[in-house]
Enzyme design. Sequence first.
Site, PDB file in Angstrom:
ATOM      1  N   SER A  15      46.600 -20.993  46.805  1.00  0.00           N
ATOM      2  CA  SER A  15      46.484 -22.337  47.377  1.00  0.00           C
ATOM      3  C   SER A  15      46.447 -23.463  46.358  1.00  0.00           C
ATOM      4  O   SER A  15      46.680 -24.621  46.700  1.00  0.00           O
ATOM      5  CB  SER A  15      45.239 -22.422  48.273  1.00  0.00           C
ATOM      6  OG  SER A  15      44.061 -22.224  47.504  1.00  0.00           O
ATOM      7  N   VAL A  65      38.734 -12.033  48.456  1.00  0.00           N
ATOM      8  CA  VAL A  65      39.229 -10.986  47.571  1.00  0.00           C
ATOM      9  C   VAL A  65      38.091 -10.109  47.046  1.00  0.00           C
ATOM     10  O   VAL A  65      38.311  -8.962  46.648  1.00  0.00           O
ATOM     11  CB  VAL A  65      40.042 -11.602  46.413  1.00  0.00           C
ATOM     12  CG1 VAL A  65      40.533 -10.538  45.443  1.00  0.00           C
ATOM     13  CG2 VAL A  65      41.237 -12.379  46.964  1.00  0.00           C
ATOM     14  N   ASN A  91      46.753 -12.896  41.296  1.00  0.00           N
ATOM     15  CA  ASN A  91      46.367 -14.091  40.556  1.00  0.00           C
ATOM     16  C   ASN A  91      44.947 -14.555  40.863  1.00  0.00           C
ATOM     17  O   ASN A  91      44.349 -15.278  40.070  1.00  0.00           O
ATOM     18  CB  ASN A  91      47.359 -15.211  40.871  1.00  0.00           C
ATOM     19  CG  ASN A  91      46.900 -16.558  40.358  1.00  0.00           C
ATOM     20  OD1 ASN A  91      46.910 -16.816  39.154  1.00  0.00           O
ATOM     21  ND2 ASN A  91      46.467 -17.425  41.268  1.00  0.00           N
ATOM     22  N   SER A 144      44.207 -12.687  30.840  1.00  0.00           N
ATOM     23  CA  SER A 144      43.800 -13.896  30.120  1.00  0.00           C
ATOM     24  C   SER A 144      43.746 -13.574  28.640  1.00  0.00           C
ATOM     25  O   SER A 144      43.531 -12.416  28.247  1.00  0.00           O
ATOM     26  CB  SER A 144      42.417 -14.357  30.593  1.00  0.00           C
ATOM     27  OG  SER A 144      41.889 -15.349  29.735  1.00  0.00           O
ATOM     28  N   TYR A 157      33.885 -12.144  32.646  1.00  0.00           N
ATOM     29  CA  TYR A 157      35.292 -12.518  32.792  1.00  0.00           C
ATOM     30  C   TYR A 157      36.163 -11.723  31.816  1.00  0.00           C
ATOM     31  O   TYR A 157      37.217 -11.200  32.191  1.00  0.00           O
ATOM     32  CB  TYR A 157      35.437 -14.020  32.544  1.00  0.00           C
ATOM     33  CG  TYR A 157      36.799 -14.582  32.842  1.00  0.00           C
ATOM     34  CD1 TYR A 157      37.244 -14.755  34.153  1.00  0.00           C
ATOM     35  CD2 TYR A 157      37.648 -14.955  31.813  1.00  0.00           C
ATOM     36  CE1 TYR A 157      38.493 -15.286  34.426  1.00  0.00           C
ATOM     37  CE2 TYR A 157      38.908 -15.493  32.073  1.00  0.00           C
ATOM     38  CZ  TYR A 157      39.323 -15.657  33.379  1.00  0.00           C
ATOM     39  OH  TYR A 157      40.561 -16.188  33.647  1.00  0.00           O
TER      40      TYR A 157
END
Length: 249
Positions: A15, A65, A91, A144, A157
Amino acid sequence: MGLLDNKKALVTGSSRGIGRKIVEAFLENGAEVWGLCSKPSSAKEELEALALSKGTKFHEICANVGDAGQLTEVVNAAVTEAGSFDILVNNAGITRDGLSFRMKMEDWQNVLNVNLTGAFVVTQIVSNAMLKAKRGGSIINMSSIVGIHGQGGQVNYAASKGGLIAYSKALSKEVGSRGIRVNCIAPGFIETDMTAVLKEDLKNAMIDSVPLKRAGKPEDIANAALFLASDMSTYITGQVLGVDGGMGC
């Protein structure tokens, strides 16, 4: 003629930011796209209009998700509707930054659930459909530079994005003989909502560390995804494509 004519694609985190630009690039190149986001988005009408102008279709589907049960139900329904997918882009991702010795278990688990487990759940369903369809496919996982080199204050992360690289390399060996390619994109410092909240001095320091001396744009990542999704990359699998302006050198 578009690079993705007659292809069907599923893009998670569709989005805004990088995900939206990937959807736009795919639609502009002829793909029919299913965009998965956490809730109904303001982008839906614009993406539907773009698809119509290109002679294709855009479908928005919604799921958390981080909720494997809900995600499974929604993605299975999308596969049924599409028949199968030729392209998958995982993504969707979140951050919950903090130093490791202060990190709450909830923040660790939520990031792993969305960034890594969520990608696994979607990929398991879509790759099974690709195998049954017997026409190959391209799976693109958004990692990343942090998943390669690490970053203080982002152990959760970094772990999720590093795990995504290892997962992709292993999966590429499982499905390669069936013509399914699995690759990662590793963005560097990209202008998104995630980076917009950073203090100006930190942004400037980040940009100064980039050999190209600028932040990347979501379009830069979308172009890389378009390449990996298209037939221009049919002999590339198990790879990590750094789109980082040289930060990872």
